[in-house]
Design a protein around this motif. Structure first.
Motif, PDB file in Angstrom:
ATOM      1  N   TRP A   1       0.815  -1.210   0.000  1.00  0.00           N
ATOM      2  CA  TRP A   1       0.000   0.000   0.000  1.00  0.00           C
ATOM      3  C   TRP A   1       0.852   1.264   0.000  1.00  0.00           C
ATOM      4  O   TRP A   1       1.861   1.348   0.693  1.00  0.00           O
ATOM      5  N   GLU A   2       0.418   2.252  -0.749  1.00  0.00           N
ATOM      6  CA  GLU A   2       0.931   3.612  -0.690  1.00  0.00           C
ATOM      7  C   GLU A   2      -0.227   4.530  -0.312  1.00  0.00           C
ATOM      8  O   GLU A   2      -1.397   4.120  -0.347  1.00  0.00           O
ATOM      9  N   TYR A   3       0.096   5.774   0.081  1.00  0.00           N
ATOM     10  CA  TYR A   3      -0.984   6.683   0.441  1.00  0.00           C
ATOM     11  C   TYR A   3      -0.784   8.047  -0.190  1.00  0.00           C
ATOM     12  O   TYR A   3       0.313   8.415  -0.616  1.00  0.00           O
ATOM     13  N   ARG A   4      -1.878   8.793  -0.234  1.00  0.00           N
ATOM     14  CA  ARG A   4      -1.863  10.181  -0.698  1.00  0.00           C
ATOM     15  C   ARG A   4      -2.564  11.038   0.353  1.00  0.00           C
ATOM     16  O   ARG A   4      -3.229  10.519   1.245  1.00  0.00           O
ATOM     17  N   SER A   5      -2.433  12.353   0.256  1.00  0.00           N
ATOM     18  CA  SER A   5      -3.049  13.240   1.233  1.00  0.00           C
ATOM     19  C   SER A   5      -4.567  13.179   1.135  1.00  0.00           C
ATOM     20  O   SER A   5      -5.137  12.717   0.138  1.00  0.00           O
ATOM     21  N   LEU A   6      -5.237  13.672   2.174  1.00  0.00           N
ATOM     22  CA  LEU A   6      -6.696  13.688   2.163  1.00  0.00           C
ATOM     23  C   LEU A   6      -7.230  14.490   0.983  1.00  0.00           C
ATOM     24  O   LEU A   6      -8.199  14.091   0.333  1.00  0.00           O
TER      25      LEU A   6
END
Length: 389
Positions: free
Chosen positions: A35-40
């Motif tokens: 998993w990677e994430y991005r800002s809200l």
């Protein structure tokens, strides 16, 4: 080993829970999800077509579904050997959360996270929360209320209040709101905005929750409308716990709150659709949602978890305390042009609250934009009967 790649958003509720679940899934199946994430904000804004080229799994907002389907970005989950599991999840839905990922008769996502605009307060500073809007305004006049009203959140409040009045946005194709109804909603928003700190005009629900839960001297004790985050209701997450409750009652009680949440979807470009679908169904299952997913910071999306005694005890009755609002939540228009409409109108709402645009100008512009973008009939398959308005 099969390796899948997933994209979610930057918060324990969006990222930590998926990482923990994926580690257990790899142990059980040998299939790894990285998993990677991005800002809200990027979570709300990033075009899914770009993400779908790189990721097998994506955690998405349900309003993206109509446009993503039109662009061929999402793979349907039904018709691939999981229909019994999908039927069980549909029967276990919290309000319209599951149905909001359905379009043109196909299921394109699973409501692994359910939320709507609800209220939160600090019980150590406030014996009981306001129940109606006049009580909210009285408390705000004492300097004790925060309210996230950066553009997307201010717009969400406008939609919630309009739906609560029985006059939702886009009630008819190509429409915004009748001017009289829009001005009445905006009047309430102005009255509230005048009583909260000016920084709220730039704040999102996470920032308001952080301020409420902080060990600080400010008298802030309550927020009337912001998307619920069960993390802040759990012991040890922040210096002080927040108790989440239903939104303040209006003409239709607590019905009409704008449905939020997030769902796991499968990219149509995935090189292993079967493996991606299998993980999506697994992470949405009651066992996982009420177990490792919640324990790692996730906010489950299905009723089995919302009714779970352990989860409610651990979260200060977050789920039972906001369930009525979720069950009566309003689902945003199901047109491919809706996201452009929302993204364009949202800054105008905050501009009006800040006094840099008149309410009449906001209503005129929104009406003209709706006539261009919101002209397609709502998808009859997307929202189950009785859940939207």
């Amino acid at each position: 080993m099969t390796v899948l790649h997933g994209m979610t958003w930057e918060h324990p509720r969006g990222y930590d829970c998926q990482v923990a679940a994926s580690q257990e899934y790899a142990r059980r199946t040998g299939v790894e999800v990285r998993w990677e994430y991005r800002s809200l904000q990027a979570f709300a804004d990033a075009p899914l077509a770009e993400l779908a080229e790189r990721f097998d799994l994506m955690v998405i907002d349900h309003p993206h579904v109509p446009l993503a389907v039109a662009e061929g970005v999402l793979a349907p989950l039904d018709g691939a050997g999981h229909d019994d599991e999908l039927a069980a999840l549909a029967a276990d839905a919290v309000g319209s959360s599951h149905a909001s990922y359905r379009h043109d008769g196909r299921q394109y996502g699973l409501a692994t996270d359910a939320a709507a605009q609800v209220a939160a307060y600090r019980p150590d500073r406030l014996a009981a929360p306001p129940r109606i809007w006049e009580e909210v305004l009285d408390l705000a006049a004492e300097g004790r209320v925060l309210w996230p009203c950066k553009p997307i959140d201010a717009y969400s409040t406008l939609c919630t209040l309009a739906a609560n009045r029985g006059t939702p946005v886009n009630a008819e194709p190509g429409s915004f709101l009748p001017e009289e109804d829009a001005l009445s909603v905006l009047d309430l928003m102005h009255r509230l905005c005048e009583q909260v700190p000016s920084w709220c005009l730039d704040a999102n629900p996470i920032e308001v929750a952080e301020a409420l839960a902080a060990d600080a001297a400010e008298p802030w004790a309550y927020a009337p409308l912001m998307y619920g985050y069960s993390n802040y209701s759990r012991a040890g997450f922040r210096p002080h716990r927040l108790k989440y409750v239903d939104m303040p009652a209006g003409p239709r009680g607590v019905a009409g709150s704008q449905l939020g949440g997030a769902g796991v979807a499968v990219s149509a470009r995935s090189r292993d659709l079967d493996a991606a679908r299998a993980y999506a169904l697994w992470v949405a299952s009651p066992e996982v949602q009420s177990g490792i997913y919640y324990d790692a910071g996730g906010q489950p999306g299905y009723a089995s978890s919302w009714d779970d005694d352990r989860l409610n005890q651990d979260s200060w009755d977050f789920f039972r305390g906001t369930r009525a609002t979720l069950e009566g939540a309003w689902v945003r228009p199901r047109t491919a042009g809706y996201l452009e409409f929302q993204d364009t109108v949202s800054p105008w709402v905050t501009e009006a609250l800040a006094g840099r645009m008149t309410d009449a100008e906001l209503v005129r512009r929104a009406r003209e934009l709706a006539e261009r973008l919101l002209v397609v009939e709502a998808d009859a398959h997307a929202v189950e009967e009785g859940a939207s308005r």
